[in-house]
Structures are given as C-alpha cells and as structure tokens.
Enzyme design. Structure first.
Site, mmCIF file in Angstrom:
data_model
loop_
_atom_site.group_PDB
_atom_site.id
_atom_site.type_symbol
_atom_site.label_atom_id
_atom_site.label_comp_id
_atom_site.label_asym_id
_atom_site.label_seq_id
_atom_site.Cartn_x
_atom_site.Cartn_y
_atom_site.Cartn_z
ATOM 1 N N LYS A 153 -3.790 4.225 -11.648
ATOM 2 C CA LYS A 153 -5.113 4.154 -10.424
ATOM 3 C C LYS A 153 -5.305 6.207 -10.363
ATOM 4 C CE LYS A 153 -4.653 3.698 -5.658
ATOM 5 N NZ LYS A 153 -4.369 4.520 -5.227
ATOM 6 N N ASN A 154 -4.557 6.787 -9.628
ATOM 7 C CA ASN A 154 -3.836 7.876 -9.173
ATOM 8 C C ASN A 154 -4.588 8.748 -10.799
ATOM 9 O OD1 ASN A 154 -3.770 7.224 -6.664
ATOM 10 N ND2 ASN A 154 -0.767 7.139 -6.250
ATOM 11 N N ARG A 188 -8.919 7.401 -0.304
ATOM 12 C CA ARG A 188 -9.021 8.577 0.021
ATOM 13 C C ARG A 188 -9.021 9.875 -0.764
ATOM 14 N NH1 ARG A 188 -6.944 10.813 3.486
ATOM 15 N NH2 ARG A 188 -5.422 13.385 3.684
ATOM 16 N N CYS A 240 -5.241 4.561 2.738
ATOM 17 C CA CYS A 240 -4.781 4.258 3.686
ATOM 18 C C CYS A 240 -4.443 4.631 4.325
ATOM 19 C CB CYS A 240 -3.287 3.653 2.340
ATOM 20 S SG CYS A 240 -3.172 2.538 1.308
ATOM 21 N N ARG A 248 -2.497 12.811 6.910
ATOM 22 C CA ARG A 248 -2.774 12.915 5.883
ATOM 23 C C ARG A 248 -3.321 14.238 5.373
ATOM 24 N NH1 ARG A 248 -3.380 7.691 2.123
ATOM 25 N NH2 ARG A 248 -3.204 9.044 0.409
ATOM 26 N N PRO A 249 -3.099 15.364 6.197
ATOM 27 C CA PRO A 249 -4.147 16.155 6.352
ATOM 28 C C PRO A 249 -4.178 17.270 5.376
ATOM 29 C CG PRO A 249 -1.773 16.587 6.566
ATOM 30 C CD PRO A 249 -1.830 15.982 6.903
ATOM 31 N N ILE A 250 -5.540 17.407 5.290
ATOM 32 C CA ILE A 250 -5.889 18.623 3.757
ATOM 33 C C ILE A 250 -6.407 19.168 3.847
ATOM 34 C CG2 ILE A 250 -6.947 16.495 2.710
ATOM 35 C CD1 ILE A 250 -9.869 17.317 3.821
ATOM 36 N N ASP A 308 5.426 5.768 -3.089
ATOM 37 C CA ASP A 308 4.574 4.920 -3.429
ATOM 38 C C ASP A 308 5.115 3.160 -4.156
ATOM 39 O OD1 ASP A 308 2.566 6.052 -3.408
ATOM 40 O OD2 ASP A 308 2.069 5.736 -4.866
ATOM 41 N N ILE A 326 7.872 11.530 2.011
ATOM 42 C CA ILE A 326 7.025 11.710 1.502
ATOM 43 C C ILE A 326 5.596 11.531 2.987
ATOM 44 C CG2 ILE A 326 4.853 12.009 0.038
ATOM 45 C CD1 ILE A 326 6.972 12.850 -1.415
ATOM 46 N N ARG A 332 -7.582 -2.855 -3.704
ATOM 47 C CA ARG A 332 -8.089 -1.189 -3.948
ATOM 48 C C ARG A 332 -7.360 -0.982 -5.573
ATOM 49 N NH1 ARG A 332 -6.437 2.048 0.299
ATOM 50 N NH2 ARG A 332 -7.075 3.832 -1.460
HETATM 51 N N1 EPU Z 1 -0.033 16.911 2.408
HETATM 52 C C1 EPU Z 1 -0.294 17.810 4.160
HETATM 53 N N2 EPU Z 1 -1.683 18.956 3.348
HETATM 54 C C2 EPU Z 1 -2.385 18.266 2.648
HETATM 55 C C3 EPU Z 1 -1.562 17.626 1.966
HETATM 56 C C4 EPU Z 1 -0.964 16.947 2.025
HETATM 57 O O1 EPU Z 1 0.280 17.796 4.499
HETATM 58 O O2 EPU Z 1 -3.330 19.733 2.430
HETATM 59 C C5 EPU Z 1 1.468 15.935 3.175
HETATM 60 C C6 EPU Z 1 0.361 14.777 3.485
HETATM 61 O O3 EPU Z 1 1.086 14.594 4.790
HETATM 62 C C7 EPU Z 1 2.387 14.428 3.102
HETATM 63 C C8 EPU Z 1 2.480 15.460 1.456
HETATM 64 O O4 EPU Z 1 1.832 16.235 1.757
HETATM 65 O O5 EPU Z 1 3.260 14.085 3.849
HETATM 66 C C9 EPU Z 1 2.308 14.580 0.605
HETATM 67 O O6 EPU Z 1 0.573 14.499 0.122
HETATM 68 P P1 EPU Z 1 0.143 14.839 -1.584
HETATM 69 O O7 EPU Z 1 -0.894 15.444 -0.845
HETATM 70 O O8 EPU Z 1 1.258 14.883 -2.062
HETATM 71 O O9 EPU Z 1 -0.161 12.983 -1.383
HETATM 72 P P2 EPU Z 1 -1.881 12.895 -1.909
HETATM 73 O O10 EPU Z 1 -3.069 13.417 -2.488
HETATM 74 O O11 EPU Z 1 -3.028 11.993 -0.733
HETATM 75 C C10 EPU Z 1 -0.937 10.798 -3.881
HETATM 76 C C11 EPU Z 1 -1.636 9.318 -4.009
HETATM 77 C C12 EPU Z 1 -0.733 8.933 -3.167
HETATM 78 C C13 EPU Z 1 0.697 9.508 -2.940
HETATM 79 C C14 EPU Z 1 0.975 10.533 -3.169
HETATM 80 C C15 EPU Z 1 2.124 11.116 -3.522
HETATM 81 C C16 EPU Z 1 -3.558 9.497 -4.675
HETATM 82 C C17 EPU Z 1 -5.301 9.100 -4.460
HETATM 83 N N3 EPU Z 1 -2.847 9.637 -4.059
HETATM 84 O O12 EPU Z 1 -1.500 11.112 -2.203
HETATM 85 O O13 EPU Z 1 -0.791 7.391 -3.539
HETATM 86 O O14 EPU Z 1 1.543 8.088 -2.579
HETATM 87 O O15 EPU Z 1 -0.421 11.483 -4.002
HETATM 88 O O16 EPU Z 1 2.471 10.340 -4.328
HETATM 89 O O17 EPU Z 1 -3.356 10.635 -6.099
HETATM 90 C C18 EPU Z 1 -1.015 5.110 -3.194
HETATM 91 O O18 EPU Z 1 -1.502 4.992 -4.771
HETATM 92 O O19 EPU Z 1 -0.451 4.163 -2.127
HETATM 93 C C19 EPU Z 1 -0.484 6.827 -2.501
HETATM 94 C C20 EPU Z 1 -0.772 6.218 -1.259
#
Ligand code: EPU
Length: 414
Positions: free
Chosen positions: A23-24, A93, A117, A122-124, A305, A327, A397
């Site tokens: 998925k990811n 997401r 989720c 979950r900031p960007i 996860d 995380i 999902r």
């Molecule tokens: N973070 C920030 N700022 C940012 C981005 C991230 O502070 O700009 C923080 C997040 O708040 C979090 C940490 O960094 O505390 C990790 O976030 P990351 O960006 O690595 O995760 P993500 O890209 O939002 C993906 C997967 C998640 C998985 C995480 C960690 C996708 C679509 N989602 O999320 O998958 O848990 O990496 O491996 O690829 C799931 O599949 O159930 C799922 C939630």
C-alpha cells in the site's frame, strides 16, 4: 461494501496466504504517474480503498486508467493541472504526494490538505520546507494549500526527522528541478527504494534511496515504464502475527523477509517458531508466549504500523509487555477497544503496558484507524464468541481481500 466485520473466534488457522503489493509504495507510485509523458504499466496494484481514491483523483487530472488482468495502464498524455479541491483528497494521507508530483510537473499546485488515519498531530512542515528549498512559495488558507514556483532549483535539504512522506514528496518535486537536490537524513523505508527504482526506470537520476543521503539530478522529461510493486511488509507482518496468535503451520507467501526482520526477531524472542525462506515466512507454532518490549523506530527499526497488531498478540503472552511508539506517541486507540474485549492494557504518553494472559471475549468494538482495525481482527480471531468490528472501512483502506484471505485460512469471518 458492508461497514461491519463479524468474527466468531477461536478457530485455528492453517494453510497459505499470499501478501498483496505494498500500500505505502503504491500510494506514492500512483501520483508519480503524472510525471510521465508516456504510458506507465503497474502490475499487481493492491485492490484497496486508498488506491481506488487515488485512481479517481488521477482521472480528475485527465490521466486515463485501464485495468487488464493484473495490470493497470496509466496514460498521462493529457494530464492537466486541475486544482484538487475534491473531498476525496481528504480521505487519505497519501493524496499529499500530488503536491510533489504536480509541483514538479507544472510548478503549481492548489489542493486540500490531506486526511488519513487520526494518529495524533501529523504536520507536513518538512514537506513544505523541502519545496521551499527548491524555490517554491507556499500559501495556506484554511485547509487549502497553494504552492508555486517560477522554476525549481536543486538544493541541499536536511530533514529534522527522517520522514517517509517528506522524503518521497521532495523526490517527486526534484525530478524536474534544475541541478542536483540532496536529501540528508532521508527516510530509508523500502517504499522509498521502490519509488526510486520506478522513477529511475522512467529516466530519473536518483541515487542513494535506502540510505540516509539521496541525490536527485534533475532532468526535463520522464518516459513511461513497467513496474511491479514490492510486497506489503505490514500486511505480511499482520498475517504472521495472526498466525502466531491462532495458527498452526501457516505459510505467508510473497514476503521479503529482510523487510520484517525487526518483527520476526521479536516474535522469535516471544517463543514463536517460524521457518523463514527466501520469499515466505511459515509460522509453525508457538511455545508458551513470553512478554517482551518493543520500541518503534524508522526502518529498519520496528515499524509503528505493526505495534498495534502486535499488541493483540501480547494479550496472550505471560507477564507484562511494553510498547513505546516514538513515531506516533498517540497511536494507542486500539488499547481502549482491546480492553472492551477483556484485555488489560494501560497506556500513557507514548507507551503502553500489556498485562498478558487475561482471556479475550467477543465484543462490539470499533476500528478507530487502519492498524487499530488490524489489531481488532486478530483479537477477534483469538476471542471466544462473536466479535463485531464497526467502521471496518478503515481496514479496507489498507488490506486487500482480508475477509477472503482469512476465510481461506479457516477463520469464521464475514
Ligand atoms: N512529521 C513531522 N513533520 C513532517 C512530516 C512528519 O513532524 O513534515 C512527523 C510525524 O508527525 C510523525 C513522524 O514525523 O511523528 C513520522 O512521519 P512520516 O512522515 O515518516 O510518516 P508519513 O509519511 O506520514 C508513512 C506511512 C504511515 C507510517 C509512517 C511511518 C504512508 C501513506 N503512510 O506516513 O503508514 O506509519 O510512514 O512509517 O506511507 C499506515 O500504513 O497505517 C500508516 C499510517
């Protein structure tokens, strides 16, 4: 699709199950299709709700998608830069990967903030910081984000945290940037390597994916490609944990064992007996399960996860197990639901303590997020009596044909 899953527990699972594609990876690879000037063929795209939404968004952008057998063909010849102000954007997401892809291709994006989720904040900010480093200007009004650039110019970017999403988004935007972009402290997850190998087949010049330093040398055009997506390590882990809980000789096929070493070594420590082949993990059975401690970390550490599904197994282990999620410190909603089934779990400030050995009983419970749902399915398989899981859409999902796959292993699930 029905939004409730019913499980009558306490049936032994046995046989074989084949893991679907990841998925990811797929949710990053589909938005990347807008970068191609030719046809992209993707094999074995997982049949899950997040993918259906992304295909709808691609079609809104003018990409033609057609499915034949196990291949989906995407034709981006007529892709247009349409504002993604559609409610579908908020369903997941990964819609945020259109930021990087559209910024790369058109130097302009206007879209809703992503959903997905609810795992706490979950900031960007790191994604946006990356785009700005490449020369983009960002404005935000409520839940609408607009990103513009006259041109994108490669730069050195250091990520304060090795974010999966930020690494991917910067890679997507940087393919068409002038000169070299370097991402330092990049995430090393297998999904990043998969995206990089797909983009490189399209003609991109990305080096270092899978290490903490990724370089992207910009080019002007990307061609088409044929790509097989890697197997889903989290789906694999979920079936392996389910098999450890209620299985006997369950063979989980289409696995890359190196992707789930953190899980299999933890399970060995807990007393699970496994045979690990080149592309499968067979759960033979269990000794008395022992409690253990887990700390989630970026890859190759223990995946966040999988901490929720593992919690369900820990309910069977003798003694107290501890989980710390570094995380997503708020990813513990599954604990309330498991407690309704008779589990004894306390959680506070990013960690949980699971006092194992209390029997689980079938109950009325709710999937509060995707992996919470997976944990509840495992708990339902363990429990005596009937479990009803509401809001099962979270599970669909991310898990391809979960009902059919578990039924084929002997579960009483509908
Ligand atoms: N973070 C920030 N700022 C940012 C981005 C991230 O502070 O700009 C923080 C997040 O708040 C979090 C940490 O960094 O505390 C990790 O976030 P990351 O960006 O690595 O995760 P993500 O890209 O939002 C993906 C997967 C998640 C998985 C995480 C960690 C996708 C679509 N989602 O999320 O998958 O848990 O990496 O491996 O690829 C799931 O599949 O159930 C799922 C939630």
């Amino acid at each position: 699709m029905k939004d409730v899953i019913k499980i009558r527990g306490n049936h032994k699972l046995s046989g074989e199950v084949t893991v679907s594609s990841c998925k990811n990876s797929a949710v990053a690879i589909l938005p990347a299709v807008v970068l191609a000037s030719e046809v992209v063929k993707l094999y074995d795209v997982p049949d899950i709700e997040d993918i259906k939404v992304l295909i709808k968004l691609l079609e809104l952008l003018g990409v033609e998608a057609s499915k034949k057998g196990d291949c989906i063909t995407f034709d981006s010849t007529n892709v247009k830069n349409i504002d993604l102000l559609d409610d579908d954007v908020k369903k997941l997401r990964a819609s945020y990967y259109f930021m990087g892809a559209l910024l790369g291709r058109f130097k302009h994006v206007k879209m809703y903030s992503p959903g997905g989720c609810n795992l706490g904040p979950r900031p960007i900010d790191l994604h946006l910081k990356g785009f700005e480093a490449l020369g983009a200007k960002i404005s935000q009004h409520g839940d609408v984000i607009e990103i513009d650039a006259d041109e994108l110019i490669g730069d050195e970017i250091y990520l304060d945290f090795a974010s999966v999403g930020a690494t991917i988004n910067i890679m997507l935007a940087a393919c068409f940037a002038k000169g070299r972009t370097t991402i330092n402290n990049a995430a090393k997850e297998p999904e990043i390597i998969d995206l990089s190998s797909m983009l490189n087949k399209m003609g991109a010049r990305i080096r270092g994916a899978g290490t903490s330093e990724i370089t992207i040398d910009g080019i002007n055009r990307l061609k088409g490609c044929i790509h097989d997506i890697i197997p889903d390590r989290i789906e694999a882990g979920t079936y392996i944990i389910a098999a450890a809980a209620v299985g006997n000789n369950v063979k989980v096929n289409n696995v890359i064992p190196q992707h789930i070493e953190a899980l299999t070594s933890k399970l060995e420590e807990m007393g699970v007996i496994m045979q690990i082949g080149s592309d499968y993990v067979k759960v033979v059975g269990c000794n008395d399960l022992l409690a253990t401690d887990v700390k989630t970390q970026p890859f190759p550490g223990f995946a966040t996860d999988l901490q929720q599904p593992l919690t369900a197994l820990m309910c069977l282990a003798k003694g107290d197990s501890h989980i710390e999620d570094t995380i997503y410190p708020e990813r513990f909603k599954h604990c309330d639901e498991l407690n309704k089934m008779g589990a004894s779990i306390k959680y506070h400030k990013g960690s949980s303590t699971i006092h194992g050995g209390t029997p689980l009983t079938g109950s009325d419970i709710t999937a509060r997020d995707l992996r919470c749902g997976a944990a509840l399915v495992i708990a339902g398989l363990i429990a005596d009596g009937e479990t009803i899981i509401h809001d099962a859409y979270h599970i669909y999902r991310g898990y391809d044909s979960i009902i059919e796959k578990l039924r084929a292993l002997g579960a009483d699930i509908e």
